[in-house]
Write a protein that holds these residues in place. Structure first.
Motif, PDB file in Angstrom:
ATOM      1  N   GLY A  29       1.195  -1.163  -0.046  1.00 26.91           N
ATOM      2  CA  GLY A  29       0.007  -0.309   0.347  1.00 26.91           C
ATOM      3  C   GLY A  29       1.244   1.440  -0.235  1.00 26.91           C
ATOM      4  N   ILE A  30       0.019   2.510   1.431  1.00 29.24           N
ATOM      5  CA  ILE A  30       0.395   3.392   0.771  1.00 29.24           C
ATOM      6  C   ILE A  30       2.396   4.070   0.822  1.00 29.24           C
ATOM      7  N   GLY A  31       2.106   2.822   2.449  1.00 27.08           N
ATOM      8  CA  GLY A  31       3.880   2.984   2.892  1.00 27.08           C
ATOM      9  C   GLY A  31       5.004   2.810   1.537  1.00 27.08           C
ATOM     10  N   PHE A  32       5.291   1.768   1.051  1.00 30.39           N
ATOM     11  CA  PHE A  32       6.206   1.403  -0.023  1.00 30.39           C
ATOM     12  C   PHE A  32       6.152   1.953  -0.873  1.00 30.39           C
ATOM     13  N   SER A  49      10.631   0.625   6.955  1.00 27.59           N
ATOM     14  CA  SER A  49      10.638  -0.665   8.319  1.00 27.59           C
ATOM     15  C   SER A  49       9.430  -0.845   8.472  1.00 27.59           C
ATOM     16  N   ASP A  50       9.329  -2.012   8.653  1.00 23.40           N
ATOM     17  CA  ASP A  50       7.703  -2.821   9.241  1.00 23.40           C
ATOM     18  C   ASP A  50       8.078  -3.927  10.090  1.00 23.40           C
ATOM     19  N   ILE A  51       6.619  -4.356  10.833  1.00 22.12           N
ATOM     20  CA  ILE A  51       6.763  -5.408  11.243  1.00 22.12           C
ATOM     21  C   ILE A  51       6.697  -6.638  11.016  1.00 22.12           C
ATOM     22  N   GLY A  54      10.557 -11.230   6.442  1.00 20.32           N
ATOM     23  CA  GLY A  54      10.452 -11.448   5.543  1.00 20.32           C
ATOM     24  C   GLY A  54      10.253 -10.443   4.211  1.00 20.32           C
ATOM     25  N   ARG A  55       8.349  -9.943   4.564  1.00 21.42           N
ATOM     26  CA  ARG A  55       8.192  -9.033   3.366  1.00 21.42           C
ATOM     27  C   ARG A  55       9.075  -7.771   3.619  1.00 21.42           C
ATOM     28  N   LEU A  56       9.451  -7.193   4.689  1.00 23.92           N
ATOM     29  CA  LEU A  56      11.144  -5.479   4.635  1.00 23.92           C
ATOM     30  C   LEU A  56      11.668  -5.964   3.868  1.00 23.92           C
ATOM     31  N   CYS A  77      10.565  -3.285  13.107  1.00 26.78           N
ATOM     32  CA  CYS A  77      10.176  -2.886  14.091  1.00 26.78           C
ATOM     33  C   CYS A  77       8.853  -2.652  13.829  1.00 26.78           C
ATOM     34  N   ASN A  78       7.917  -3.160  15.810  1.00 28.37           N
ATOM     35  CA  ASN A  78       6.799  -3.225  16.231  1.00 28.37           C
ATOM     36  C   ASN A  78       6.278  -1.509  16.602  1.00 28.37           C
ATOM     37  N   VAL A  79       5.236  -0.268  15.964  1.00 28.61           N
ATOM     38  CA  VAL A  79       5.314   0.599  16.053  1.00 28.61           C
ATOM     39  C   VAL A  79       4.949   0.369  17.550  1.00 28.61           C
ATOM     40  N   ASN A 104       5.055   8.549   9.317  1.00 32.30           N
ATOM     41  CA  ASN A 104       4.680   8.106  10.046  1.00 32.30           C
ATOM     42  C   ASN A 104       3.337   7.164   9.307  1.00 32.30           C
ATOM     43  N   ASN A 105       3.857   6.012   8.711  1.00 33.94           N
ATOM     44  CA  ASN A 105       2.860   4.943   8.347  1.00 33.94           C
ATOM     45  C   ASN A 105       1.692   4.451   8.665  1.00 33.94           C
ATOM     46  N   ALA A 106       2.437   4.072   9.606  1.00 34.28           N
ATOM     47  CA  ALA A 106       1.998   2.342  10.296  1.00 34.28           C
ATOM     48  C   ALA A 106       0.665   2.719  10.601  1.00 34.28           C
ATOM     49  N   ASN A 154       2.190  12.065   8.906  1.00 35.58           N
ATOM     50  CA  ASN A 154       1.566  11.315   9.994  1.00 35.58           C
ATOM     51  C   ASN A 154       0.184  10.467   8.260  1.00 35.58           C
ATOM     52  N   ASN A 155      -0.027   9.818   9.238  1.00 35.88           N
ATOM     53  CA  ASN A 155      -0.703   8.943   8.260  1.00 35.88           C
ATOM     54  C   ASN A 155      -2.218   9.313   8.402  1.00 35.88           C
ATOM     55  N   ALA A 156      -3.221   9.874   8.917  1.00 35.74           N
ATOM     56  CA  ALA A 156      -4.372   9.733   8.972  1.00 35.74           C
ATOM     57  C   ALA A 156      -4.939   8.818   8.706  1.00 35.74           C
ATOM     58  N   HIS A 169     -13.212   1.979  16.657  1.00 36.33           N
ATOM     59  CA  HIS A 169     -11.981   1.680  17.354  1.00 36.33           C
ATOM     60  C   HIS A 169     -10.903   2.823  15.796  1.00 36.33           C
ATOM     61  N   TYR A 170     -11.279   2.274  15.342  1.00 38.17           N
ATOM     62  CA  TYR A 170     -10.554   2.970  13.989  1.00 38.17           C
ATOM     63  C   TYR A 170     -10.191   4.316  13.674  1.00 38.17           C
ATOM     64  N   ALA A 171     -11.150   4.696  13.213  1.00 40.53           N
ATOM     65  CA  ALA A 171     -11.844   5.681  13.670  1.00 40.53           C
ATOM     66  C   ALA A 171     -11.456   6.931  14.927  1.00 40.53           C
ATOM     67  N   LEU A 202      -9.615   6.425   0.445  1.00 40.84           N
ATOM     68  CA  LEU A 202      -9.754   5.298  -0.015  1.00 40.84           C
ATOM     69  C   LEU A 202      -8.180   5.069  -1.094  1.00 40.84           C
ATOM     70  N   ALA A 203      -7.469   3.932  -0.244  1.00 39.42           N
ATOM     71  CA  ALA A 203      -6.328   3.904  -2.043  1.00 39.42           C
ATOM     72  C   ALA A 203      -6.260   2.171  -1.365  1.00 39.42           C
ATOM     73  N   VAL A 204      -7.339   2.073  -2.731  1.00 39.51           N
ATOM     74  CA  VAL A 204      -6.828  -0.109  -3.226  1.00 39.51           C
ATOM     75  C   VAL A 204      -5.510  -0.238  -3.839  1.00 39.51           C
ATOM     76  N   HIS A 205      -5.734  -0.883  -3.090  1.00 44.28           N
ATOM     77  CA  HIS A 205      -4.048  -2.739  -3.413  1.00 44.28           C
ATOM     78  C   HIS A 205      -4.500  -3.381  -3.128  1.00 44.28           C
ATOM     79  N   PRO A 206      -3.366  -4.746  -3.472  1.00 45.32           N
ATOM     80  CA  PRO A 206      -3.907  -5.625  -2.941  1.00 45.32           C
ATOM     81  C   PRO A 206      -4.064  -6.385  -1.731  1.00 45.32           C
TER      82      PRO A 206
HETATM   83  N1  NAD Z   1      -5.629   1.569   2.148  1.00 40.66           N
HETATM   84  C1  NAD Z   1      -6.152   3.112   2.199  1.00 40.66           C
HETATM   85  O1  NAD Z   1      -8.295   2.657   1.704  1.00 40.66           O
HETATM   86  C2  NAD Z   1      -6.330   3.829   3.670  1.00 40.66           C
HETATM   87  C3  NAD Z   1      -7.070   4.715   3.596  1.00 40.66           C
HETATM   88  C4  NAD Z   1      -7.046   6.268   5.224  1.00 40.66           C
HETATM   89  C5  NAD Z   1      -5.824   5.998   5.718  1.00 40.66           C
HETATM   90  N2  NAD Z   1      -4.964   4.596   5.387  1.00 40.66           N
HETATM   91  C6  NAD Z   1      -4.213   4.254   6.260  1.00 40.66           C
HETATM   92  O2  NAD Z   1      -2.571   4.264   5.495  1.00 40.66           O
HETATM   93  C7  NAD Z   1      -1.824   3.529   6.035  1.00 40.66           C
HETATM   94  C8  NAD Z   1      -0.990   2.775   6.001  1.00 40.66           C
HETATM   95  O3  NAD Z   1      -1.822   1.670   5.068  1.00 40.66           O
HETATM   96  P1  NAD Z   1      -2.212   0.735   3.160  1.00 40.66           P
HETATM   97  O4  NAD Z   1      -3.872   0.040   3.952  1.00 40.66           O
HETATM   98  O5  NAD Z   1      -1.773   1.548   2.521  1.00 40.66           O
HETATM   99  O6  NAD Z   1      -0.959  -0.326   3.880  1.00 40.66           O
HETATM  100  P2  NAD Z   1       0.923  -0.020   3.336  1.00 40.66           P
HETATM  101  O7  NAD Z   1       1.106  -1.535   2.758  1.00 40.66           O
HETATM  102  O8  NAD Z   1       0.995   0.909   4.167  1.00 40.66           O
HETATM  103  O9  NAD Z   1       0.593  -0.873   5.215  1.00 40.66           O
HETATM  104  C9  NAD Z   1       0.660  -2.130   5.699  1.00 40.66           C
HETATM  105  C10 NAD Z   1       1.858  -2.452   5.852  1.00 40.66           C
HETATM  106  O10 NAD Z   1       1.814  -2.316   7.912  1.00 40.66           O
HETATM  107  C11 NAD Z   1       2.608  -2.980   7.880  1.00 40.66           C
HETATM  108  N3  NAD Z   1       2.107  -2.928  10.044  1.00 40.66           N
HETATM  109  C12 NAD Z   1       1.452  -3.871  10.173  1.00 40.66           C
HETATM  110  N4  NAD Z   1       1.114  -3.421  12.334  1.00 40.66           N
HETATM  111  C13 NAD Z   1       2.196  -2.560  12.726  1.00 40.66           C
HETATM  112  C14 NAD Z   1       2.873  -2.689  13.074  1.00 40.66           C
HETATM  113  N5  NAD Z   1       2.578  -2.144  14.374  1.00 40.66           N
HETATM  114  N6  NAD Z   1       4.353  -2.230  12.896  1.00 40.66           N
HETATM  115  C15 NAD Z   1       4.209  -1.407  12.088  1.00 40.66           C
HETATM  116  N7  NAD Z   1       3.891  -2.118  10.956  1.00 40.66           N
HETATM  117  C16 NAD Z   1       2.741  -2.878  10.644  1.00 40.66           C
HETATM  118  C17 NAD Z   1       2.097  -4.847   8.216  1.00 40.66           C
HETATM  119  O11 NAD Z   1       2.858  -5.556   8.305  1.00 40.66           O
HETATM  120  C18 NAD Z   1       1.594  -4.064   6.369  1.00 40.66           C
HETATM  121  O12 NAD Z   1       3.251  -3.987   5.705  1.00 40.66           O
HETATM  122  C19 NAD Z   1      -2.435   3.604   7.418  1.00 40.66           C
HETATM  123  O13 NAD Z   1      -2.240   4.113   8.312  1.00 40.66           O
HETATM  124  C20 NAD Z   1      -3.805   3.040   7.644  1.00 40.66           C
HETATM  125  O14 NAD Z   1      -4.869   3.589   8.566  1.00 40.66           O
HETATM  126  C21 NAD Z   1      -4.951   3.803   4.716  1.00 40.66           C
END
Ligand code: NAD
Length: 262
Positions: A29-32, A49-51, A54-56, A77-79, A104-106, A154-156, A169-171, A202-206
């Motif tokens: 998703g957005i992080g990479f 970084s990532d939790i 293997g994928r990292l 890193c587990n945040v 801060n994407n986590a 930050n990613n909200a 909870h998420y909201a 919304l950001a759609v990814h696999p």
């Molecule tokens: N994709 C969307 O539609 C969308 C919409 C609004 C907000 N967001 C936010 O964008 C951010 C990225 O989400 P995404 O869906 O694009 O996926 P992403 O691929 O960017 O992030 C998923 C990654 O987070 C890692 N992760 C999970 N728990 C973790 C932890 N405790 N510590 C460290 N890493 C951890 C996972 O291993 C996975 O690789 C999130 O904060 C999400 O809430 C996403």
């Protein structure tokens, strides 16, 4: 521009010679996407970084292969874990010779009606999404303060502003990220550090397609004026703006990345 199928935008040197640290960057998703975009915008070195260990490892290699940058390091890193957060920031400071930009994407979500919610599920989402962002910000701010510069993004989520069933909870966590961004930015302004947030709808990814029901994704796409979710790199582009000098007069803000308001 074709709003249904936008062309990938080339880099514009927005992060030229900067160093970048990104959490949760080993997914689809957005992080990479943000990590790749940062390199395309000219960043000189990056720690992802990532939790998920293997994928990292494979993401570090993929980032090197796709961008040609050699100065790429990975650190698990587990945040939700304070010690791991401090170890990550120290590692990045050391490898990068100082972190200029922290992203801060986590963030973590589940789908659960409030009346069925157990404390454990509520707490886990808050702990990763809100407390994890706080931990990373707190420790990074301390170090950026000593240098008198730095940027945090930050990613909200739009759910920090709006209601959706089974997402209390998420909201709540994302509304917390927005409040944290405002308050931390006020403190950080005293020592030259900017803190802002992006708020995607919304950001759609696999990985999301695998975890969310198809009907829900279709419904959410239907709320967008563009009739589609964002490409992950479109959200990353907004992060790059917030990380760059183009947003020098912006701090404590949350910028929506959405076509829902159109
Ligand atoms: N994709 C969307 O539609 C969308 C919409 C609004 C907000 N967001 C936010 O964008 C951010 C990225 O989400 P995404 O869906 O694009 O996926 P992403 O691929 O960017 O992030 C998923 C990654 O987070 C890692 N992760 C999970 N728990 C973790 C932890 N405790 N510590 C460290 N890493 C951890 C996972 O291993 C996975 O690789 C999130 O904060 C999400 O809430 C996403």
């Amino acid at each position: 521009m074709d709003i249904k199928k936008p062309a990938y935008v080339p880099g514009h040197g927005l992060l030229k010679d900067r160093s970048v640290l990104i959490t949760a960057a080993a997914g689809a998703g957005i992080g990479f996407a943000a990590a790749k975009r940062a390199v395309e915008e000219g960043c000189r070195a990056i720690v992802i970084s990532d939790i998920h260990e293997g994928r990292l490892e494979s993401s570090v290699q993929k980032l090197k292969d796709e961008t040609g940058l050699e100065q790429v390091w990975g650190k698990t890193c587990n945040v939700a874990n304070e010690e791991q957060v401090q170890a990550l920031v120290n590692f990045a400071e050391d490898k990068l010779g100082g972190v200029d930009v922290l992203i801060n994407n986590a963030g973590l979500g589940t789908t659960k009606a409030l009346i069925d919610m157990e404390d454990d599920e509520w707490n886990k989402v808050i702990d990763v999404t809100l407390n994890g962002t706080m931990r990373m910000t707190r420790y990074m701010m301390k170090i950026m303060k000593t240098r008198g510069e730095g940027v945090i993004v930050n990613n909200a989520s739009v759910l920090g502003w709006r209601a959706q069933k089974e997402q209390a909870h998420y909201a709540a966590a994302k509304a917390g990220v927005m409040a944290l961004t405002r308050c931390a930015a006020l403190e950080a302004a005293d020592f030259g550090v900017r803190i802002n947030a992006v708020s995607p709808s919304l950001a759609v990814h696999p990985m999301l397609k695998k975890s969310a029901p198809a009907e829900l994704l279709a419904e959410l796409e239907g709320r967008e004026a563009y009739g589609r979710g964002a490409e992950v790199w479109e959200v990353a582009n907004v992060m790059m703006f917030l990380a760059s000098d183009y947003s020098s007069y912006l701090t404590g803000e949350t910028i929506s990345c959405s076509s829902q308001h159109a």
